[in-house]
Design a protein around this motif. Structure first.
Motif, PDB file in Angstrom:
ATOM      1  N   GLU A 164       0.842  -1.185   0.000  1.00  0.00           N
ATOM      2  CA  GLU A 164       0.000   0.000   0.000  1.00  0.00           C
ATOM      3  C   GLU A 164       0.885   1.244   0.000  1.00  0.00           C
ATOM      4  OE1 GLU A 164      -4.104  -1.379   2.087  1.00  0.00           O
ATOM      5  OE2 GLU A 164      -2.545  -0.677   3.449  1.00  0.00           O
ATOM      6  N   ARG A 177      -4.708   9.865  -0.194  1.00  0.00           N
ATOM      7  CA  ARG A 177      -4.788   8.803  -1.197  1.00  0.00           C
ATOM      8  C   ARG A 177      -4.058   7.566  -0.691  1.00  0.00           C
ATOM      9  NH1 ARG A 177      -3.508  10.196  -7.330  1.00  0.00           N
ATOM     10  NH2 ARG A 177      -5.680  10.930  -7.117  1.00  0.00           N
ATOM     11  N   VAL A 179      -2.909   3.859  -2.524  1.00  0.00           N
ATOM     12  CA  VAL A 179      -2.851   2.984  -3.693  1.00  0.00           C
ATOM     13  C   VAL A 179      -2.448   1.594  -3.211  1.00  0.00           C
ATOM     14  CG1 VAL A 179      -1.754   2.535  -5.910  1.00  0.00           C
ATOM     15  CG2 VAL A 179      -2.229   4.897  -5.211  1.00  0.00           C
ATOM     16  N   THR A 180      -3.318   0.625  -3.463  1.00  0.00           N
ATOM     17  CA  THR A 180      -3.076  -0.738  -3.008  1.00  0.00           C
ATOM     18  C   THR A 180      -2.779  -1.637  -4.191  1.00  0.00           C
ATOM     19  OG1 THR A 180      -4.593  -0.446  -1.140  1.00  0.00           O
ATOM     20  CG2 THR A 180      -4.032  -2.694  -1.728  1.00  0.00           C
ATOM     21  N   GLN A 181      -1.719  -2.440  -4.068  1.00  0.00           N
ATOM     22  CA  GLN A 181      -1.357  -3.398  -5.106  1.00  0.00           C
ATOM     23  C   GLN A 181      -1.334  -4.785  -4.489  1.00  0.00           C
ATOM     24  OE1 GLN A 181       2.432  -1.907  -6.466  1.00  0.00           O
ATOM     25  NE2 GLN A 181       1.499  -0.341  -7.778  1.00  0.00           N
ATOM     26  N   GLU A 190      -4.779  -3.368  -8.833  1.00  0.00           N
ATOM     27  CA  GLU A 190      -4.470  -2.103  -8.149  1.00  0.00           C
ATOM     28  C   GLU A 190      -5.761  -1.345  -7.891  1.00  0.00           C
ATOM     29  OE1 GLU A 190      -0.942   0.720  -8.964  1.00  0.00           O
ATOM     30  OE2 GLU A 190      -2.584   1.528 -10.163  1.00  0.00           O
ATOM     31  N   SER A 191      -5.862  -0.751  -6.714  1.00  0.00           N
ATOM     32  CA  SER A 191      -6.988   0.135  -6.404  1.00  0.00           C
ATOM     33  C   SER A 191      -6.442   1.460  -5.905  1.00  0.00           C
ATOM     34  CB  SER A 191      -7.921  -0.490  -5.362  1.00  0.00           C
ATOM     35  OG  SER A 191      -7.263  -0.644  -4.118  1.00  0.00           O
ATOM     36  N   ILE A 192      -7.076   2.532  -6.347  1.00  0.00           N
ATOM     37  CA  ILE A 192      -6.678   3.885  -5.957  1.00  0.00           C
ATOM     38  C   ILE A 192      -7.849   4.512  -5.217  1.00  0.00           C
ATOM     39  CG2 ILE A 192      -5.912   6.143  -6.763  1.00  0.00           C
ATOM     40  CD1 ILE A 192      -4.880   4.742  -9.291  1.00  0.00           C
ATOM     41  N   THR A 212     -13.038   5.254  -4.955  1.00  0.00           N
ATOM     42  CA  THR A 212     -12.082   4.211  -5.324  1.00  0.00           C
ATOM     43  C   THR A 212     -12.236   3.822  -6.788  1.00  0.00           C
ATOM     44  OG1 THR A 212     -12.083   3.303  -3.078  1.00  0.00           O
ATOM     45  CG2 THR A 212     -11.292   1.863  -4.833  1.00  0.00           C
TER      46      THR A 212
END
Length: 249
Positions: A164, A177, A179-181, A190-192, A212
């Motif tokens: 993250e 923000r 950002v998760t990978q 990936e989610s932002i 998201t």
């Protein structure tokens, strides 16, 4: 769990000074974040959190949403529309779901990969509040532009292999923000998530607006919290896989 920042929290602005020009370590930035949110002690005192609001999917469908979180890492989310309620839950060990909008009205267990998102989002304080206890590693990567804001960028390497990237506002040190990978069935996902509209719950600031976008599918959702309450009584059975067929609670 977006939306651009809306401050208007005078008390918060007074309580959190602007970042100094000198370089800071990852631990110093985490400490400033916890102080800005209300302090580590107040955050640790919140043992459960119930949030209610609206979920907008793809800019078209609006659902009523309720989320239950219980320390150390149990979570249950319910999204309802036209008499149907979808459920996703994680009890700290396994995840399950009810998906009536896909025609599946009985609870079913989720795969380990599909459970990662729930497990990552379960801690009440987010990825920075209990990173040592969770076995994460935090690294400061300098600053990066986030929609015109030169934000502090922290890399949080989770114990389960997910990563993250947490971006902190330079003036208030709150998350703007994340950002998760993560790897799901061999595919990098990936989610932002953009965070805003921070409000106090029992002396701790939580984001009441979360937008998201998921990649590569491009799915978008917006959560708007209308009410949140801390330290609500929650039985562990709320998060556990139902033992009675068809039971969601």
């Amino acid at each position: 769990m977006i939306v651009r920042w809306k401050y208007g929290l005078a008390a918060l602005a007074l309580a959190t000074a602007s970042a100094s020009a000198q370089a800071m370590t990852a631990e110093e930035l985490v400490a400033k974040n916890l102080d800005a949110r209300g302090g580590a002690a107040r955050l640790q005192a919140i043992k459960s959190l119930k949030s209610e609001g609206k979920l907008l999917i793809g800019g078209q469908f609006e659902l009523a949403v309720v989320q239950y979180q219980k320390a150390p890492e149990s979570v249950r989310s319910e999204a309802s529309l036209q008499g149907l309620t979808a459920v996703q839950a994680w009890d700290g060990k396994e995840a399950w779901q009810i998906s009536p909008f896909q025609g599946r009205k009985d609870p079913e267990k989720m795969s380990a990969d599909d459970a990662k998102g729930l497990a990552d989002d379960a801690p009440i304080g987010g990825p920075l509040a209990s990173w040592k206890e969770r076995g994460s590693q935090v690294t400061y990567l300098g600053t990066e532009d986030v929609d015109g804001t030169d934000a502090y960028k922290l890399k949080v390497a989770l114990k389960n292999g997910d990563v993250e990237y947490v971006y902190l506002d330079p003036d208030h040190f709150l998350e703007i923000r994340i950002v998760t990978q993560r790897s799901v069935r061999g595919t990098q996902v990936e989610s932002i998530s953009d965070y805003g509209d921070y409000e106090q719950v029992d002396g701790v600031y939580f984001p009441f607006s979360i937008a998201t976008e998921s990649r590569p599918d491009g799915n978008r959702q917006q959560i708007t919290i209308e009410h949140a309450e801390a330290n609500v009584a929650m039985d562990d059975g709320l998060f556990a896989f139902p033992t009675t067929k068809g039971a969601g609670r």
